[in-house]
Scaffold this motif. Structure first.
Motif, PDB file in Angstrom:
ATOM      1  N   GLN A 140       0.849  -1.177   0.000  1.00 28.26           N
ATOM      2  CA  GLN A 140       0.000   0.000   0.000  1.00 28.26           C
ATOM      3  C   GLN A 140       0.890   1.234   0.000  1.00 28.26           C
ATOM      4  N   PRO A 141       0.341   2.415  -0.275  1.00 25.60           N
ATOM      5  CA  PRO A 141       1.189   3.615  -0.379  1.00 25.60           C
ATOM      6  C   PRO A 141       2.099   3.851   0.813  1.00 25.60           C
ATOM      7  N   ASN A 142       1.620   3.642   2.030  1.00 26.39           N
ATOM      8  CA  ASN A 142       2.418   3.938   3.214  1.00 26.39           C
ATOM      9  C   ASN A 142       2.651   2.732   4.118  1.00 26.39           C
ATOM     10  N   LEU A 143       2.312   1.539   3.615  1.00 25.99           N
ATOM     11  CA  LEU A 143       2.404   0.352   4.455  1.00 25.99           C
ATOM     12  C   LEU A 143       2.519  -0.906   3.603  1.00 25.99           C
ATOM     13  N   THR A 144       3.368  -1.835   4.037  1.00 27.21           N
ATOM     14  CA  THR A 144       3.470  -3.142   3.398  1.00 27.21           C
ATOM     15  C   THR A 144       2.932  -4.189   4.362  1.00 27.21           C
ATOM     16  N   ARG A 145       1.931  -4.939   3.930  1.00 28.97           N
ATOM     17  CA  ARG A 145       1.349  -5.993   4.754  1.00 28.97           C
ATOM     18  C   ARG A 145       1.954  -7.346   4.356  1.00 28.97           C
ATOM     19  N   VAL A 146       2.469  -8.057   5.346  1.00 31.48           N
ATOM     20  CA  VAL A 146       3.099  -9.356   5.111  1.00 31.48           C
ATOM     21  C   VAL A 146       2.358 -10.414   5.920  1.00 31.48           C
ATOM     22  N   PHE A 147       1.925 -11.475   5.233  1.00 35.03           N
ATOM     23  CA  PHE A 147       1.254 -12.595   5.887  1.00 35.03           C
ATOM     24  C   PHE A 147       2.122 -13.839   5.694  1.00 35.03           C
ATOM     25  N   ALA A 148       2.536 -14.451   6.796  1.00 33.40           N
ATOM     26  CA  ALA A 148       3.461 -15.584   6.716  1.00 33.40           C
ATOM     27  C   ALA A 148       3.004 -16.727   7.598  1.00 33.40           C
ATOM     28  N   SER A 149       3.288 -17.959   7.139  1.00 31.16           N
ATOM     29  CA  SER A 149       2.980 -19.143   7.945  1.00 31.16           C
ATOM     30  C   SER A 149       4.286 -19.772   8.417  1.00 31.16           C
ATOM     31  N   ILE A 150       4.280 -20.205   9.670  1.00 34.24           N
ATOM     32  CA  ILE A 150       5.428 -20.887  10.261  1.00 34.24           C
ATOM     33  C   ILE A 150       5.063 -22.359  10.396  1.00 34.24           C
ATOM     34  N   ASN A 151       5.772 -23.220   9.664  1.00 34.94           N
ATOM     35  CA  ASN A 151       5.474 -24.647   9.666  1.00 34.94           C
ATOM     36  C   ASN A 151       6.415 -25.385  10.612  1.00 34.94           C
ATOM     37  N   VAL A 152       5.842 -26.154  11.549  1.00 36.23           N
ATOM     38  CA  VAL A 152       6.619 -26.971  12.476  1.00 36.23           C
ATOM     39  C   VAL A 152       6.141 -28.414  12.376  1.00 36.23           C
ATOM     40  N   GLU A 153       6.838 -29.325  13.072  1.00 39.30           N
ATOM     41  CA  GLU A 153       6.523 -30.746  12.935  1.00 39.30           C
ATOM     42  C   GLU A 153       5.618 -31.295  14.035  1.00 39.30           C
ATOM     43  N   ARG A 154       5.581 -30.628  15.194  1.00 37.01           N
ATOM     44  CA  ARG A 154       4.819 -31.182  16.315  1.00 37.01           C
ATOM     45  C   ARG A 154       3.957 -30.114  16.981  1.00 37.01           C
ATOM     46  N   ASP A 155       2.869 -30.567  17.600  1.00 37.74           N
ATOM     47  CA  ASP A 155       1.982 -29.647  18.317  1.00 37.74           C
ATOM     48  C   ASP A 155       2.718 -28.945  19.455  1.00 37.74           C
ATOM     49  N   SER A 156       3.661 -29.666  20.102  1.00 40.63           N
ATOM     50  CA  SER A 156       4.406 -29.059  21.207  1.00 40.63           C
ATOM     51  C   SER A 156       5.240 -27.872  20.716  1.00 40.63           C
ATOM     52  N   GLN A 157       5.773 -27.977  19.501  1.00 38.34           N
ATOM     53  CA  GLN A 157       6.551 -26.869  18.943  1.00 38.34           C
ATOM     54  C   GLN A 157       5.644 -25.685  18.609  1.00 38.34           C
ATOM     55  N   LYS A 158       4.449 -25.982  18.154  1.00 38.17           N
ATOM     56  CA  LYS A 158       3.487 -24.912  17.900  1.00 38.17           C
ATOM     57  C   LYS A 158       3.185 -24.160  19.196  1.00 38.17           C
ATOM     58  N   ILE A 187      13.040  -3.216   3.571  1.00 37.74           N
ATOM     59  CA  ILE A 187      12.211  -2.601   2.528  1.00 37.74           C
ATOM     60  C   ILE A 187      12.129  -1.088   2.663  1.00 37.74           C
ATOM     61  N   ALA A 188      12.752  -0.524   3.713  1.00 36.59           N
ATOM     62  CA  ALA A 188      12.767   0.930   3.911  1.00 36.59           C
ATOM     63  C   ALA A 188      11.356   1.490   3.986  1.00 36.59           C
ATOM     64  N   GLY A 189      10.536   0.905   4.816  1.00 34.97           N
ATOM     65  CA  GLY A 189       9.171   1.385   4.975  1.00 34.97           C
ATOM     66  C   GLY A 189       8.473   0.686   6.126  1.00 34.97           C
ATOM     67  N   LYS A 190       7.272   1.139   6.436  1.00 33.53           N
ATOM     68  CA  LYS A 190       6.512   0.575   7.545  1.00 33.53           C
ATOM     69  C   LYS A 190       5.877  -0.757   7.150  1.00 33.53           C
ATOM     70  N   VAL A 191       5.829  -1.670   8.116  1.00 32.05           N
ATOM     71  CA  VAL A 191       5.377  -3.037   7.849  1.00 32.05           C
ATOM     72  C   VAL A 191       4.332  -3.460   8.873  1.00 32.05           C
ATOM     73  N   TYR A 192       3.297  -4.126   8.374  1.00 29.40           N
ATOM     74  CA  TYR A 192       2.334  -4.850   9.218  1.00 29.40           C
ATOM     75  C   TYR A 192       2.612  -6.323   8.968  1.00 29.40           C
ATOM     76  N   LEU A 193       2.917  -7.070  10.032  1.00 29.61           N
ATOM     77  CA  LEU A 193       3.261  -8.483   9.893  1.00 29.61           C
ATOM     78  C   LEU A 193       2.282  -9.348  10.657  1.00 29.61           C
ATOM     79  N   GLU A 194       1.704 -10.335   9.987  1.00 27.46           N
ATOM     80  CA  GLU A 194       0.803 -11.281  10.635  1.00 27.46           C
ATOM     81  C   GLU A 194       1.350 -12.686  10.436  1.00 27.46           C
ATOM     82  N   LEU A 195       1.489 -13.421  11.542  1.00 27.51           N
ATOM     83  CA  LEU A 195       2.070 -14.751  11.523  1.00 27.51           C
ATOM     84  C   LEU A 195       1.055 -15.819  11.918  1.00 27.51           C
ATOM     85  N   PHE A 196       1.109 -16.964  11.256  1.00 30.22           N
ATOM     86  CA  PHE A 196       0.274 -18.117  11.566  1.00 30.22           C
ATOM     87  C   PHE A 196       1.194 -19.314  11.777  1.00 30.22           C
ATOM     88  N   VAL A 197       0.857 -20.182  12.728  1.00 28.59           N
ATOM     89  CA  VAL A 197       1.672 -21.370  12.990  1.00 28.59           C
ATOM     90  C   VAL A 197       0.891 -22.607  12.566  1.00 28.59           C
TER      91      VAL A 197
END
Length: 326
Positions: A249-267, A293-303
């Motif tokens: 977006q003009p003043n913001l970069t939105r990043v959506f990322a998933s973190i993959n692990v092998e076990r529920d305990s690690q999650k 990226i030299a700009g403002k970032v909104y980061l959302e993470l999923f496990v």
């Protein structure tokens, strides 16, 4: 889910996208260029060295061994040469399919570059892991330079340490260079030694480029770095980060990322009590991404839990880990 602050970042920290690449100029007479693979045991400082030489953070670093997974190229351009560094996974005895892929990629890199920079931990004597790599290098025709890293951590009486590496290098006539990737001491001499080892050649990349990897890849690596730093041995290498979507977006970069692990305990470890760990690593990763990226970032993470993903060649390929082509 992460908020962001109003930090102003320098424009010169931004990596150009492929679409922004300039025309590659013609190299002047006597210009040198070539590909140099940085190899060594896990955790000897290969990624730290490449970041130091190119003058910008493009490879993640961590106290946890075996941080590097993909064959990452860093580009150093000087008035007299262009060096393309290939940062490889630490060479070790693999214990799972992912490890086999990583070591195979490191071996392929050795035979597909112009020079090999064999980096060792110069603060301790040569060990079995170093000799294992020497055995591999004996089978290649690629020229080798032996780099003794961590010179700043050598004890006052370092003669035994230096002798142990001289015994590795002398039978093969390898040149030895001592330096510290952490402090930068000796890296100018190392850089000149590497340039001297190259043949005359063209620019392979525009002079202002520091890596050939897309921004999306490096963003994923910056997130994975914070996971390694914050969880250490609790979630060592059972994690893969996938960038699902980037919205600019003009003043913001939105990043959506998933973190993959092998076990529920690690999650559970990654999310933490009341989500505190996920928030902490998200905030730390966002700060690094904003510098990139030299700009403002909104980061959302999923496990997500992906059982035994490191053992499946198909799943490894889907997550971006496959044997490189030479």
């Amino acid at each position: 889910m992460e908020d962001d602050d109003n930090t102003d970042l320098p424009l010169d920290s931004q990596l150009p996208e492929i679409s922004e690449w300039q025309t590659i100029p013609q190299a002047p007479e006597g210009f040198k260029s070539g590909f140099i693979a940085i190899i060594g045991r896990p955790n000897v400082g290969k990624s730290t060295l490449m970041n130091c030489l190119v003058g910008q953070k493009i490879a993640i670093t961590s106290p946890v061994a075996q941080t590097t997974r993909n064959r990452l190229r860093g580009i150093l351009t000087t008035p007299e040469a262009q060096i393309i560094f290939v940062d490889t996974p630490g060479i070790h005895k693999p214990h799972h399919q992912l490890g086999k892929v990583l070591v195979q990629n490191a071996r392929i890199a050795i035979d597909s570059v112009d020079v090999v920079l064999f980096v060792v931990d110069g603060s301790v004597e040569a060990g079995g892991g170093d000799r294992f790599i020497v055995d591999i290098l004996e089978r290649t025709k690629t020229p080798v330079i032996l780099g003794l890293n961590k010179s700043d951590q050598q004890p006052a009486d370092s003669q035994r340490i230096n002798n142990s590496y001289s015994q590795l290098a002398e039978p093969h006539n390898w040149e030895i260079v001592k330096f510290s990737a952490l402090t930068g001491d000796g890296t100018d001499a190392l850089q000149q030694t590497l340039i001297n080892s190259l043949e005359p050649g063209p620019y392979y990349y525009p002079p202002d480029l520091v890596t050939d990897q897309p921004e999306r890849f490096i963003i994923g690596e910056l997130i994975r770095e914070q996971i390694l730093l914050l969880t250490r041995e609790e979630v060592p290498h059972s994690v893969a980060v996938i960038i699902e979507m980037i919205e600019e977006q003009p003043n913001l970069t939105r990043v959506f990322a998933s973190i993959n692990v092998e076990r529920d305990s690690q999650k559970g470890i990654l999310i933490g009590k009341s989500g505190i760990m996920l928030k902490t690593l998200g905030s730390a990763a966002r700060e690094q991404i904003q510098k990139l990226i030299a700009g403002k970032v909104y980061l959302e993470l999923f496990v997500k839990v992906e059982p035994k993903w490191r053992q499946s060649r198909l799943r490894l390929a889907e997550l971006g880990y496959k044997v490189e082509k030479d």
